[in-house]
Design an enzyme around this catalytic site. Sequence first.
Site, PDB file in Angstrom:
ATOM      1  N   GLY A 166       0.827  -1.211   0.000  1.00  0.00           N
ATOM      2  CA  GLY A 166       0.000   0.000   0.000  1.00  0.00           C
ATOM      3  C   GLY A 166       0.850   1.245   0.000  1.00  0.00           C
TER       4      GLY A 166
ATOM      5  N   GLU B 175      -0.066   0.632  -6.229  1.00  0.00           N
ATOM      6  CA  GLU B 175       0.855   0.321  -5.135  1.00  0.00           C
ATOM      7  C   GLU B 175       1.184  -1.168  -5.078  1.00  0.00           C
ATOM      8  OE1 GLU B 175       2.648   2.087  -3.060  1.00  0.00           O
ATOM      9  OE2 GLU B 175       1.849   4.089  -3.425  1.00  0.00           O
TER      10      GLU B 175
ATOM     11  N   GLU C   5       5.005  -2.593  -5.552  1.00  0.00           N
ATOM     12  CA  GLU C   5       5.673  -3.242  -4.428  1.00  0.00           C
ATOM     13  C   GLU C   5       5.786  -4.755  -4.564  1.00  0.00           C
ATOM     14  OE1 GLU C   5       3.733  -1.894  -0.852  1.00  0.00           O
ATOM     15  OE2 GLU C   5       4.227   0.201  -1.280  1.00  0.00           O
TER      16      GLU C   5
ATOM     17  N   ASP D  32      10.640  14.126   9.883  1.00  0.00           N
ATOM     18  CA  ASP D  32      10.394  14.785  11.170  1.00  0.00           C
ATOM     19  C   ASP D  32       9.068  15.527  11.223  1.00  0.00           C
ATOM     20  OD1 ASP D  32      12.730  13.832  12.374  1.00  0.00           O
ATOM     21  OD2 ASP D  32      13.906  15.474  11.526  1.00  0.00           O
TER      22      ASP D  32
ATOM     23  N   GLU E  90      11.234  -7.321   0.944  1.00  0.00           N
ATOM     24  CA  GLU E  90      10.892  -8.701   0.615  1.00  0.00           C
ATOM     25  C   GLU E  90       9.395  -8.897   0.775  1.00  0.00           C
ATOM     26  OE1 GLU E  90      11.965 -11.952   3.372  1.00  0.00           O
ATOM     27  OE2 GLU E  90      12.600 -10.402   4.786  1.00  0.00           O
TER      28      GLU E  90
END
Length: 171
Positions: A72, A88, A92, A114, A142
């Site tokens: 995602g 996504e 991925e 940050d 992985e």
Amino acid sequence: MDLIGKFGYCPVCGSSHFEQDSPKSKKCRNCGFEYFMNPAAAVVALITNAKGELLVERRKMEPAKGTLDLPGGFADVGETAEEAVAREVMEETGLAVKAARYLFSQTNVYRYSDLDIQTLDMFFACEVEDTTGLAAGDDAAECMWIAPEDIHTELFGLRSIRHGLQRWLER
């Protein structure tokens, strides 16, 4: 740090009178421009194989580098949530989503550079065309299949993923 607190000057007129107007907005006392800090849209894929195992990734980058995750990420401008989850998953895992069904959403705070980015994470049950092309890509180090009974939510680095997984497991 709260993202809205980073805005010190009005982005329209440059005035330093860009002040907090509500918990989620700042308003310029000079030109009247008001900016609302709304959550960023993010998507999460829950993909199971023929054995009922869940597709899980290991995060390659911060935040939560090295922890477990689900496929995602953030929706792009002009993209539907369904298009975002399909993109996504492809980026991925190399898998093509053929169907995505909305399940539920979770709020989240995604720490990046940050800054605390408020997100609305939308969870989808996704069907993929074929699982044989599975290969980690983009920000996944992985990919692996895990049986639901072997899932330990505390190993997942992002709060909304832990809560979403718990909700999915309890179904």
